[in-house]
Enzyme design. Structure first.
Site, PDB file in Angstrom:
ATOM      1  N   CYS A   1       0.819  -1.235   0.000  1.00 31.38           N
ATOM      2  CA  CYS A   1       0.000   0.000   0.000  1.00 31.38           C
ATOM      3  C   CYS A   1       0.842   1.269   0.000  1.00 31.38           C
ATOM      4  CB  CYS A   1      -0.939   0.010   1.197  1.00 31.38           C
ATOM      5  SG  CYS A   1      -1.970  -1.445   1.301  1.00 31.38           S
ATOM      6  N   HIS A  37      -3.654   7.018   3.416  1.00 34.75           N
ATOM      7  CA  HIS A  37      -3.945   5.736   2.764  1.00 34.75           C
ATOM      8  C   HIS A  37      -5.398   5.374   3.055  1.00 34.75           C
ATOM      9  CE1 HIS A  37      -3.982   1.670   1.548  1.00 34.75           C
ATOM     10  NE2 HIS A  37      -3.800   1.128   2.732  1.00 34.75           N
ATOM     11  N   ASN A  82     -10.052  -0.460  -0.063  1.00 33.36           N
ATOM     12  CA  ASN A  82      -8.594  -0.326   0.019  1.00 33.36           C
ATOM     13  C   ASN A  82      -7.989  -0.846  -1.286  1.00 33.36           C
ATOM     14  OD1 ASN A  82      -5.872  -0.593   0.533  1.00 33.36           O
ATOM     15  ND2 ASN A  82      -6.126  -1.545   2.533  1.00 33.36           N
TER      16      ASN A  82
HETATM   17  N1  ACO Z   1     -18.726  -9.331   8.669  1.00 36.58           N
HETATM   18  C1  ACO Z   1     -19.181  -9.705   9.862  1.00 36.58           C
HETATM   19  N2  ACO Z   1     -18.381 -10.110  10.872  1.00 36.58           N
HETATM   20  C2  ACO Z   1     -17.069 -10.141  10.611  1.00 36.58           C
HETATM   21  C3  ACO Z   1     -16.517  -9.776   9.381  1.00 36.58           C
HETATM   22  C4  ACO Z   1     -17.412  -9.365   8.384  1.00 36.58           C
HETATM   23  N3  ACO Z   1     -16.991  -8.984   7.152  1.00 36.58           N
HETATM   24  N4  ACO Z   1     -15.176  -9.910   9.449  1.00 36.58           N
HETATM   25  C5  ACO Z   1     -14.867 -10.334  10.679  1.00 36.58           C
HETATM   26  N5  ACO Z   1     -16.027 -10.483  11.393  1.00 36.58           N
HETATM   27  C6  ACO Z   1     -16.183 -10.943  12.750  1.00 36.58           C
HETATM   28  C7  ACO Z   1     -15.006 -11.744  13.234  1.00 36.58           C
HETATM   29  O1  ACO Z   1     -15.118 -13.090  12.826  1.00 36.58           O
HETATM   30  C8  ACO Z   1     -15.146 -11.599  14.733  1.00 36.58           C
HETATM   31  O2  ACO Z   1     -16.125 -12.507  15.186  1.00 36.58           O
HETATM   32  P1  ACO Z   1     -15.934 -13.296  16.580  1.00 36.58           P
HETATM   33  O3  ACO Z   1     -15.845 -12.209  17.611  1.00 36.58           O
HETATM   34  O4  ACO Z   1     -17.146 -14.113  16.630  1.00 36.58           O
HETATM   35  O5  ACO Z   1     -14.650 -14.038  16.413  1.00 36.58           O
HETATM   36  C9  ACO Z   1     -15.718 -10.203  14.907  1.00 36.58           C
HETATM   37  O6  ACO Z   1     -16.246  -9.817  13.613  1.00 36.58           O
HETATM   38  C10 ACO Z   1     -14.700  -9.181  15.337  1.00 36.58           C
HETATM   39  O7  ACO Z   1     -13.576  -9.355  14.518  1.00 36.58           O
HETATM   40  P2  ACO Z   1     -12.346  -8.424  14.640  1.00 36.58           P
HETATM   41  O8  ACO Z   1     -11.327  -8.822  13.631  1.00 36.58           O
HETATM   42  O9  ACO Z   1     -11.935  -8.355  16.061  1.00 36.58           O
HETATM   43  O10 ACO Z   1     -13.001  -7.043  14.224  1.00 36.58           O
HETATM   44  P3  ACO Z   1     -12.357  -5.642  14.310  1.00 36.58           P
HETATM   45  O11 ACO Z   1     -13.226  -4.761  15.108  1.00 36.58           O
HETATM   46  O12 ACO Z   1     -10.915  -5.696  14.661  1.00 36.58           O
HETATM   47  O13 ACO Z   1     -12.457  -5.148  12.791  1.00 36.58           O
HETATM   48  C11 ACO Z   1     -11.079  -4.996  10.818  1.00 36.58           C
HETATM   49  C12 ACO Z   1     -11.860  -5.905  11.770  1.00 36.58           C
HETATM   50  C13 ACO Z   1     -12.064  -4.056  10.132  1.00 36.58           C
HETATM   51  C14 ACO Z   1     -10.394  -5.867   9.774  1.00 36.58           C
HETATM   52  C15 ACO Z   1     -10.057  -4.194  11.653  1.00 36.58           C
HETATM   53  O14 ACO Z   1      -9.265  -5.058  12.438  1.00 36.58           O
HETATM   54  C16 ACO Z   1      -9.182  -3.361  10.799  1.00 36.58           C
HETATM   55  O15 ACO Z   1      -9.580  -2.338  10.293  1.00 36.58           O
HETATM   56  N6  ACO Z   1      -7.897  -3.767  10.615  1.00 36.58           N
HETATM   57  C17 ACO Z   1      -7.011  -3.125   9.689  1.00 36.58           C
HETATM   58  C18 ACO Z   1      -6.908  -4.003   8.520  1.00 36.58           C
HETATM   59  C19 ACO Z   1      -6.667  -3.336   7.213  1.00 36.58           C
HETATM   60  O16 ACO Z   1      -7.171  -2.272   6.913  1.00 36.58           O
HETATM   61  N7  ACO Z   1      -5.895  -4.013   6.403  1.00 36.58           N
HETATM   62  C20 ACO Z   1      -5.678  -3.585   5.105  1.00 36.58           C
HETATM   63  C21 ACO Z   1      -4.305  -3.872   4.673  1.00 36.58           C
HETATM   64  S1  ACO Z   1      -3.118  -2.945   5.560  1.00 36.58           S
HETATM   65  C22 ACO Z   1      -3.465  -1.463   5.281  1.00 36.58           C
HETATM   66  O17 ACO Z   1      -3.847  -1.150   4.184  1.00 36.58           O
HETATM   67  C23 ACO Z   1      -3.361  -0.519   6.366  1.00 36.58           C
END
Ligand code: ACO
Length: 330
Positions: free
Chosen positions: A114, A257, A287
């Site tokens: 990214c 980003h 993204n």
């Molecule tokens: N829909 C519904 N539920 C979901 C989904 C979905 N699409 N995806 C995950 N869940 C569930 C998980 O299974 C979990 O369930 P559980 O509690 O029963 O196990 C629950 O939601 C919570 O999951 P978390 O991963 O803890 O959710 P979080 O609040 O951390 O949000 C997210 C997830 C949005 C991915 C967050 O961690 C985030 O923004 N991370 C950054 C990732 C990113 O942007 N990466 C891109 C590449 S790097 C970059 O570009 C910066």
């Protein structure tokens, strides 16, 4: 040696097909409310009709060249940032050059996920310092959909495909565009395993007849990536401002980003950046990895969010980990 550079033209290109949150509700166990609350993303353009990295880079480059008032034959160097080239060999930069009808120039790919645009911009600055007459075509693109597992709800909703392009030359009297005041880039391979695509690389090769495994696709520890992204992007943007004796009140537009809105908001809060100065388009593109910053910059200029005279701060973070900041004056 310090030759200052200027972005003479910008362009962007995305595939025609769109996947909305409602489409994902039919594909995996998710819902619009979860996706919008956690990420802010509502839809993303995805290469469902077979568009490739080089196709999108070509579309973006033609726009950037037109805005710069140049022909492809004027370009002396092609630098292309991507982790998802059309092929391992030849490079996407060589393929793009051929598509543009040019040869006999240096053409190379840069891999910084990214952060690719800022890594490529730093490369362009170095090339222009060595060759002040250089006219560098910089393209940044990812077809993230080619490496996303559309059964994994934790990653598939986050990404889209797209490309951005810029034409960069040494600055000079009478030129208009975005003056590149500074670029800072950094990396830390120690935590690279938090966001990977290993399958098919020489460390995890596939043999003829092997079934595609999970490691062929994006694997990510979302929570950890989130924390690192917020910390690294904020601190490098602060470093950029401090280095130039500036504060957030001097900045007219912040283009981070476009990973997701929660990361953008958290970075904005740490920098004490007023929301009205922050440009986002992740709501409609998701993204797009290397394309994220140039796609946002190109749109922000086209929409008049970035105006002549605007001081623009760029911030990025991606797999590797890699991160960076840029400072532009339009
Ligand atoms: N829909 C519904 N539920 C979901 C989904 C979905 N699409 N995806 C995950 N869940 C569930 C998980 O299974 C979990 O369930 P559980 O509690 O029963 O196990 C629950 O939601 C919570 O999951 P978390 O991963 O803890 O959710 P979080 O609040 O951390 O949000 C997210 C997830 C949005 C991915 C967050 O961690 C985030 O923004 N991370 C950054 C990732 C990113 O942007 N990466 C891109 C590449 S790097 C970059 O570009 C910066």
């Amino acid at each position: 040696m310090n030759t200052s550079c200027i972005i003479r033209g910008l362009g962007h290109c995305v595939p025609d097909s769109v996947l909305t949150n409602a489409d994902f509700e039919r594909m995996v166990d998710t819902n619009d409310e979860w996706i919008v609350t956690r990420t802010g993303i509502r839809e993303r353009h995805v290469a469902l009709k077979g568009e490739t990295c080089v196709d999108l880079c070509h579309g973006a480059s033609v726009q950037a060249l037109k805005q710069a008032g140049m022909e492809a034959s004027d370009i002396t160097h092609v630098v292309l940032a991507t982790f998802s080239p059309d092929a391992f060999i030849p490079s996407a930069a060589c393929m793009l050059s051929h598509r543009l009808g040019i040869s006999g120039r240096m053409a190379m790919d840069v891999s910084a996920a990214c952060s690719g645009f800022l890594y490529a911009l730093e490369t362009a600055r170095a090339l222009i310092a060595l060759h002040p007459q250089a006219k560098v075509l910089l393209a940044a693109c990812d077809i993230v959909s080619s490496r996303v597992d559309y059964t994994d709800r934790g990653t598939c909703v986050l990404f889209g495909d797209g490309a951005g392009a810029a034409v960069i030359t040494a600055d000079g009297p009478g030129l208009t565009g975005g003056r590149v005041l500074d670029v800072l880039v950094s990396s830390d391979g120690a935590v690279g395993d938090l966001l990977t695509i290993k399958g098919g690389g020489s460390g995890t090769p596939y043999k003829l007849g092997d079934a595609i495994r999970r490691d062929f696709f994006v694997e990510m520890n979302g929570r950890e990536v989130y924390k690192h992204a917020v910390r690294a992007m904020s601190s490098i943007c602060e470093e950029m401002l401090t280095r130039h004796g500036l504060t957030t009140s001097d900045v007219d537009v912040f283009i981070p980003h476009q990973a997701n809105l929660r990361i953008v908001e958290a970075v904005g809060k740490r920098l004490d950046m007023p929301e009205a100065k922050v440009f986002t388009n992740l709501q409609k593109y998701g993204n797009t990895s290397a394309a994220s910053v140039p796609l946002a910059l190109s749109e922000a200029v086209a929409e008049g969010f970035v105006k002549p005279g605007s001081l623009v701060l760029l911030g990025t973070f991606g797999g590797g980990f890699t991160w960076g900041s840029g400072l532009l004056k339009f």
